[in-house]
Motif scaffolding. Structure first.
Motif, short mmCIF file in Angstrom:
data_model
loop_
_atom_site.label_atom_id
_atom_site.label_comp_id
_atom_site.label_asym_id
_atom_site.label_seq_id
_atom_site.Cartn_x
_atom_site.Cartn_y
_atom_site.Cartn_z
N TYR A 219 -5.06 9.39 -1.37
CA TYR A 219 -4.19 8.53 -1.57
C TYR A 219 -3.41 8.39 -0.03
O TYR A 219 -3.07 9.39 0.55
CB TYR A 219 -3.05 8.88 -2.58
CG TYR A 219 -3.38 8.86 -3.79
CD1 TYR A 219 -3.62 7.59 -4.34
CD2 TYR A 219 -4.06 10.00 -4.34
CE1 TYR A 219 -4.25 7.62 -5.77
CE2 TYR A 219 -4.44 10.12 -5.78
CZ TYR A 219 -4.54 8.57 -6.33
OH TYR A 219 -5.22 8.84 -7.85
N PRO A 220 -3.33 7.18 0.26
CA PRO A 220 -2.49 6.78 1.59
C PRO A 220 -1.08 7.12 1.45
O PRO A 220 -0.59 6.99 0.18
CB PRO A 220 -2.83 5.62 1.83
CG PRO A 220 -3.01 4.82 0.45
CD PRO A 220 -3.66 5.81 -0.36
N GLY B 31 0.83 -1.27 -0.18
CA GLY B 31 0.03 0.08 -0.01
C GLY B 31 0.82 1.26 -0.10
O GLY B 31 0.11 2.38 0.08
N ARG C 59 -5.94 2.72 -2.89
CA ARG C 59 -5.47 2.46 -1.51
C ARG C 59 -4.10 1.77 -1.77
O ARG C 59 -3.49 1.13 -0.90
CB ARG C 59 -6.50 1.25 -1.22
CG ARG C 59 -6.73 0.15 -1.75
CD ARG C 59 -7.75 -0.89 -1.40
NE ARG C 59 -7.45 -2.30 -1.95
CZ ARG C 59 -8.13 -3.43 -1.47
NH1 ARG C 59 -8.70 -3.35 -0.36
NH2 ARG C 59 -8.11 -4.54 -2.19
N GLU C 60 -3.60 1.67 -3.08
CA GLU C 60 -2.36 0.96 -3.29
C GLU C 60 -1.12 2.12 -3.11
O GLU C 60 -0.21 1.96 -3.23
CB GLU C 60 -2.27 0.38 -4.66
CG GLU C 60 -2.98 -0.87 -4.82
CD GLU C 60 -3.15 -1.87 -5.90
OE1 GLU C 60 -2.29 -1.38 -6.83
OE2 GLU C 60 -3.76 -2.63 -6.13
N TYR D 246 -7.37 7.18 13.68
CA TYR D 246 -7.10 6.21 13.13
C TYR D 246 -7.61 5.20 14.35
O TYR D 246 -7.63 5.58 15.35
CB TYR D 246 -5.84 5.68 12.81
CG TYR D 246 -5.19 6.50 11.54
CD1 TYR D 246 -5.96 6.67 10.48
CD2 TYR D 246 -4.01 7.07 11.67
CE1 TYR D 246 -5.58 7.20 9.33
CE2 TYR D 246 -3.67 7.89 10.40
CZ TYR D 246 -4.21 7.82 9.34
OH TYR D 246 -3.81 8.79 8.41
N GLY E 94 -5.82 1.95 5.84
CA GLY E 94 -6.84 2.92 4.97
C GLY E 94 -7.33 1.94 3.97
O GLY E 94 -6.82 2.03 2.79
N GLY E 95 -8.63 1.26 4.24
CA GLY E 95 -9.15 0.83 2.97
C GLY E 95 -8.90 -0.86 2.66
O GLY E 95 -9.04 -1.56 1.84
N PHE E 96 -8.36 -1.51 3.95
CA PHE E 96 -8.10 -3.03 4.00
C PHE E 96 -8.86 -3.50 5.27
O PHE E 96 -8.95 -2.66 6.30
CB PHE E 96 -6.76 -3.45 4.01
CG PHE E 96 -5.94 -2.96 2.70
CD1 PHE E 96 -5.94 -3.76 1.45
CD2 PHE E 96 -5.26 -1.67 2.36
CE1 PHE E 96 -5.35 -3.48 0.26
CE2 PHE E 96 -4.56 -1.30 1.44
CZ PHE E 96 -4.62 -2.29 0.39
N THR F 289 -1.05 -4.75 5.56
CA THR F 289 -1.32 -3.68 4.46
C THR F 289 -1.40 -2.29 5.48
O THR F 289 -1.39 -2.58 6.77
CB THR F 289 -2.71 -3.70 3.66
OG1 THR F 289 -3.66 -3.82 4.90
CG2 THR F 289 -2.83 -5.04 3.08
N HIS F 290 -1.48 -1.11 5.08
CA HIS F 290 -1.84 -0.03 5.94
C HIS F 290 -3.28 -0.15 6.25
O HIS F 290 -4.14 -1.13 5.70
CB HIS F 290 -1.52 1.26 5.01
CG HIS F 290 -2.13 1.54 3.76
ND1 HIS F 290 -3.42 1.80 3.81
CD2 HIS F 290 -2.01 1.48 2.71
CE1 HIS F 290 -3.85 1.87 2.55
NE2 HIS F 290 -2.89 1.64 1.61
#
Ligand SMILES: Nc1ncnc2c1ncn2[C@@H]1O[C@H](COP(=O)(O)OP(=O)(O)O)[C@@H](O)[C@H]1O
Ligand SMILES: Cc1ncc(COP(=O)(O)O)c(C=O)c1O
Length: 281
Positions: A218-219, A18, A265-266, A121, A49-51, A46-47
């Motif tokens: 974007y992260p 990510g 998210r990538e 978060y 945000g979004g997973f 993964t980070h």
């Protein structure tokens, strides 16, 4: 260019997929001619945000062993740069690390990663928020985003255009915690702009660097911004020049990614943007 290779201790997580934290910080600083020694805070699949169902390995208990070894080896750092921290106790561990390596008078940059768009978060508890305030006191420079600045100051988050005079007061109040330089990022301005505002207490100066807002969230943009900022300061750029380089590089990364149409998210396509940074160190 700096005749000596500056050495940074980068105290961040490894989000394996990510493009944020150490997976972007290390290549950016290397590209800027800086040696990076990672001190991992956590390892995540993964980070956040979004997973969903992210595998999370907290490194708090192992960190002291790592930096005690560095101390035995007599290592010294030109910069200590911290970001995402995984637990309340870990914030105190990082504080001890900064004290232990203060002898070389490193530039201490604390990015108080806690939240975005008005929210903390999920892993950030109110107690961690209070501990983060104590870490911020040890920094020479901090880079909160607008949300994090609100949380540090106990101010209400507003997503409409904040008043510039009020933001200046906030910057001064953040500098009153301890850091001589404060850079607030991600300030939503009218006219499709996104701004970074800074205050340098020693120079009695305010700076603003804004960019055209490119659609898309974007992260990792905070990590990309802060690592270009840190690397540029270590290479002798002034604060406003370093802010401009950081904002321009994030904008280039976002534009490249938006054009390629890869999933947000990538993260940003760092691999495509890095050659520009390497040519412009
Ligand atoms: N969508 C965007 N368009 C243009 N620049 C951006 C965009 N998102 C981030 N940036 C740049 O990157 C900086 C850091 O991003 P920000 O969103 O504040 O970080 P964080 O990930 O910590 O919330 C911004 O202040 C801005 O200069
Ligand atoms: C685990 C982790 N580390 C670091 C970050 C920092 O990202 P940013 O640069 O967007 O503040 C995030 C944000 O989602 C995260 O989830």
């Amino acid at each position: 260019m700096n005749p000596k290779v500056p050495r940074v201790a980068a105290v961040h997580d490894i989000s394996c997929f990510g493009r944020c934290s150490l997976t972007v910080i290390m290549p950016i600083l290397s590209c800027l001619g800086i040696q990076v020694c990672p001190l991992p805070t956590a390892i995540l699949s993964t980070h956040l945000g979004g997973f969903k169902n992210v595998a999370f390995c907290d490194f708090t208990d192992r960190m002291p062993e790592f930096f005690h070894h560095w101390q035995q080896e007599g290592l010294a750092f030109d910069c200590i740069y911290s970001g995402f921290l995984a637990s309340e106790e870990q914030i105190d561990v990082v504080s001890r690390f900064i004290d232990m390596f203060a002898g070389n008078n490193p530039l201490v940059l604390v990015d108080p990663v806690m939240g975005d768009e008005g929210k903390l978060y999920s892993v950030y508890t109110p107690k961690m928020q209070a501990h983060m305030q104590t870490l911020v006191r040890k920094a020479d420079i901090i880079t909160p985003n607008y949300t994090e600045a609100c949380f540090l100051l106990g101010e209400r988050y507003q997503d409409d255009r904040p008043d510039v005079d009020k933001l200046k007061q906030w910057l001064v109040r953040l500098a009153d915690f301890g850091p001589a330089k404060v850079v607030m990022t991600g300030i939503p301005f009218v006219g499709e702009k996104i701004a970074n505002m800074a205050y340098d207490r020693l120079e009695h100066s305010f700076y603003e660097v804004s960019s055209e807002y490119i659609r898309g969230q974007y992260p990792g943009t905070g990590d990309v911004f802060a690592s270009v900022l840190a690397g540029s300061l270590l290479n002798g750029f002034s604060l406003p020049a370093a802010m401009k380089r950081a904002a321009d590089f994030v904008a280039l990364g976002i534009r490249t990614t938006f054009a390629a149409g890869t999933p947000a998210r990538e993260g940003i396509l760092l691999e495509r943007a890095l050659p520009w940074l390497c040519r412009n160190i």
